[in-house]
Design an enzyme around this catalytic site. Sequence first.
Site, PDB file in Angstrom:
ATOM      1  CB  THR A 146       1.588   6.554  -9.372  1.00  0.00           C
ATOM      2  OG1 THR A 146       1.949   7.935  -9.557  1.00  0.00           O
ATOM      3  CG2 THR A 146       0.226   6.294  -9.993  1.00  0.00           C
ATOM      4  CG  ASP A 184      -1.278  12.296  -7.579  1.00  0.00           C
ATOM      5  OD1 ASP A 184      -1.504  13.467  -7.910  1.00  0.00           O
ATOM      6  OD2 ASP A 184      -0.260  11.954  -6.929  1.00  0.00           O
ATOM      7  CE1 TYR A 228       5.629  11.672  -6.426  1.00  0.00           C
ATOM      8  CE2 TYR A 228       3.686  10.745  -7.454  1.00  0.00           C
ATOM      9  CZ  TYR A 228       4.268  11.579  -6.513  1.00  0.00           C
ATOM     10  OH  TYR A 228       3.478  12.303  -5.653  1.00  0.00           O
ATOM     11  CD  GLN A 245      -1.646  15.280  -4.716  1.00  0.00           C
ATOM     12  OE1 GLN A 245      -0.583  14.715  -4.468  1.00  0.00           O
ATOM     13  NE2 GLN A 245      -2.213  15.203  -5.902  1.00  0.00           N
ATOM     14  CE1 TYR A 248       1.631  14.101   1.310  1.00  0.00           C
ATOM     15  CE2 TYR A 248       0.834  15.907  -0.057  1.00  0.00           C
ATOM     16  CZ  TYR A 248       1.715  15.413   0.908  1.00  0.00           C
ATOM     17  OH  TYR A 248       2.663  16.232   1.449  1.00  0.00           O
TER      18      TYR A 248
HETATM   19  N1  LIG Z   1       1.829  15.970  -3.442  1.00  0.00           N
HETATM   20  C1  LIG Z   1       2.708  15.398  -2.652  1.00  0.00           C
HETATM   21  O1  LIG Z   1       3.655  16.022  -2.143  1.00  0.00           O
HETATM   22  C2  LIG Z   1       2.562  13.939  -2.336  1.00  0.00           C
HETATM   23  C3  LIG Z   1       3.309  13.371  -1.289  1.00  0.00           C
HETATM   24  C4  LIG Z   1       3.103  12.025  -1.003  1.00  0.00           C
HETATM   25  C5  LIG Z   1       2.184  11.274  -1.742  1.00  0.00           C
HETATM   26  N2  LIG Z   1       1.507  11.855  -2.790  1.00  0.00           N
HETATM   27  C6  LIG Z   1       0.552  11.077  -3.611  1.00  0.00           C
HETATM   28  O2  LIG Z   1      -0.341  10.377  -2.748  1.00  0.00           O
HETATM   29  C7  LIG Z   1      -0.257   8.984  -3.030  1.00  0.00           C
HETATM   30  C8  LIG Z   1      -0.548   8.159  -1.796  1.00  0.00           C
HETATM   31  O3  LIG Z   1       0.396   8.381  -0.768  1.00  0.00           O
HETATM   32  P1  LIG Z   1       1.577   7.346  -0.422  1.00  0.00           P
HETATM   33  O4  LIG Z   1       1.900   6.516  -1.591  1.00  0.00           O
HETATM   34  O5  LIG Z   1       2.661   8.162   0.164  1.00  0.00           O
HETATM   35  O6  LIG Z   1       1.032   6.480   0.761  1.00  0.00           O
HETATM   36  P2  LIG Z   1      -0.319   5.694   1.118  1.00  0.00           P
HETATM   37  O7  LIG Z   1      -1.245   5.645  -0.034  1.00  0.00           O
HETATM   38  O8  LIG Z   1      -0.768   6.263   2.401  1.00  0.00           O
HETATM   39  O9  LIG Z   1       0.258   4.229   1.424  1.00  0.00           O
HETATM   40  C9  LIG Z   1       0.765   3.391   0.434  1.00  0.00           C
HETATM   41  C10 LIG Z   1       1.118   2.082   1.099  1.00  0.00           C
HETATM   42  O10 LIG Z   1      -0.084   1.461   1.575  1.00  0.00           O
HETATM   43  C11 LIG Z   1      -0.152   0.150   1.046  1.00  0.00           C
HETATM   44  N3  LIG Z   1      -1.555  -0.158   0.768  1.00  0.00           N
HETATM   45  C12 LIG Z   1      -2.365   0.426  -0.136  1.00  0.00           C
HETATM   46  N4  LIG Z   1      -3.589  -0.113  -0.101  1.00  0.00           N
HETATM   47  C13 LIG Z   1      -3.536  -1.081   0.842  1.00  0.00           C
HETATM   48  C14 LIG Z   1      -4.479  -2.017   1.327  1.00  0.00           C
HETATM   49  N5  LIG Z   1      -5.739  -2.012   0.864  1.00  0.00           N
HETATM   50  N6  LIG Z   1      -4.083  -2.890   2.309  1.00  0.00           N
HETATM   51  C15 LIG Z   1      -2.822  -2.860   2.794  1.00  0.00           C
HETATM   52  N7  LIG Z   1      -1.880  -1.997   2.371  1.00  0.00           N
HETATM   53  C16 LIG Z   1      -2.244  -1.126   1.393  1.00  0.00           C
HETATM   54  C17 LIG Z   1       0.649   0.161  -0.225  1.00  0.00           C
HETATM   55  O11 LIG Z   1       1.073  -1.155  -0.499  1.00  0.00           O
HETATM   56  P3  LIG Z   1       1.336  -1.716  -1.997  1.00  0.00           P
HETATM   57  O12 LIG Z   1       1.867  -0.565  -2.783  1.00  0.00           O
HETATM   58  O13 LIG Z   1       2.293  -2.820  -1.786  1.00  0.00           O
HETATM   59  O14 LIG Z   1       0.024  -2.195  -2.554  1.00  0.00           O
HETATM   60  C18 LIG Z   1       1.777   1.097   0.165  1.00  0.00           C
HETATM   61  O15 LIG Z   1       2.759   0.411   0.909  1.00  0.00           O
HETATM   62  C19 LIG Z   1       1.164   8.827  -3.571  1.00  0.00           C
HETATM   63  O16 LIG Z   1       1.358   7.583  -4.201  1.00  0.00           O
HETATM   64  C20 LIG Z   1       1.259  10.028  -4.463  1.00  0.00           C
HETATM   65  O17 LIG Z   1       0.580   9.808  -5.688  1.00  0.00           O
HETATM   66  C21 LIG Z   1       1.654  13.187  -3.065  1.00  0.00           C
END
Ligand SMILES: NC(=O)c1ccc[n+]([C@@H]2O[C@H](COP(=O)([O-])OP(=O)(O)OC[C@H]3O[C@@H](n4cnc5c(N)ncnc54)[C@H](OP(=O)(O)O)[C@@H]3O)[C@@H](O)[C@H]2O)c1
Length: 281
Positions: A20, A47, A52, A162, A190
């Site tokens: 998210t 998550d 956020y 994570q 992630y």
């Molecule tokens: N613990 C930590 O330090 C940490 C750090 C980073 C992330 N996280 C967690 O991990 C989650 C995921 O990582 P992230 O948000 O950085 O990046 P990600 O999930 O690798 O990428 C998200 C991007 O991919 C796009 N997307 C998603 N599904 C898609 C699909 N089927 N086709 C085309 N594009 C798609 C999304 O677009 P739209 O949103 O426009 O649909 C967004 O722009 C985070 O949201 C967070 O909850 C944790």
Amino acid sequence: MERRRFGPTKRDVPVIGQGTWCLERTDRATSIAALRLGLDLGMTHVDTAEMYGSGAVEGLVGEAIAGRRDEVFVVSKVLPEHASRSGTIAACEASLARLETEWIDCYLLHWRGEYPLEETIAAFEQLQREGKIRSWGVSNFDVPDLEETWKIAGAGRLVCNQVLYHLEERAIEHAVLPWCENHGVAVVGYAPFGHGRFPGPRTAGGRVLQEIAAAHRATPRQVALRFLVRRPALFTIPKAARPEHAAENAGAGDLQLTEAEVACIHEAFPPGPPPRELPVL
Ligand SMILES: NC(=O)c1ccc[n+]([C@@H]2O[C@H](COP(=O)([O-])OP(=O)(O)OC[C@H]3O[C@@H](n4cnc5c(N)ncnc54)[C@H](OP(=O)(O)O)[C@@H]3O)[C@@H](O)[C@H]2O)c1
């Protein structure tokens, strides 16, 4: 949607969940619709973090899960600068209020900071005794941090780590993932799409993904997600603000890759050498 045991908890959690981060940047109704569709399709591991949108995303998650709390596995995180004994309790209570829930299923330290781990862990244990969290874990921890956590908390307390994990960033496979596998700790990867930088169809790796996807009537992203959960300790949490993206991601939940396909992806996106230890000066 395939589910598997989440570390030492007695909970079965979907292998593909929902991230998210940055969700507050999309139109609220669309983001909530995406999360709800994701839940409908089995991506019930949600998550989030106090960080956020400075709390705004927890509010959004609260709205998305309203009326269906029992089916959701909610994860949130305390920022390191709040992770003192009393600060962790206060941060958790604020998260609970924003999420409009009485409990968080797994509460994480977002990354290691200045407060001694003993303090954060004592707060986690207190929150668990009080029923405000059901389990706790860490995020962005390397093996020495994991060892220290294990030593302080005792066996079976740490539930998950994570960590960053996508096709072009496989560093955890050298030491963090094996450590977690040996200790029964879940590994939640992630940024499975590289935070939006997914290998394009004109790259060599992208072509490999496309070929495998075509054989399964799937998409390259679904193939990538399935590769990222190919070992039993692994979970992944793609973020999708758009409902069509959530639907595509959930479609990876039952995909099965052959050993040969896994080997092809491994070749196309090699994990690289282990990170070098810094010299002691
Ligand atoms: N613990 C930590 O330090 C940490 C750090 C980073 C992330 N996280 C967690 O991990 C989650 C995921 O990582 P992230 O948000 O950085 O990046 P990600 O999930 O690798 O990428 C998200 C991007 O991919 C796009 N997307 C998603 N599904 C898609 C699909 N089927 N086709 C085309 N594009 C798609 C999304 O677009 P739209 O949103 O426009 O649909 C967004 O722009 C985070 O949201 C967070 O909850 C944790």
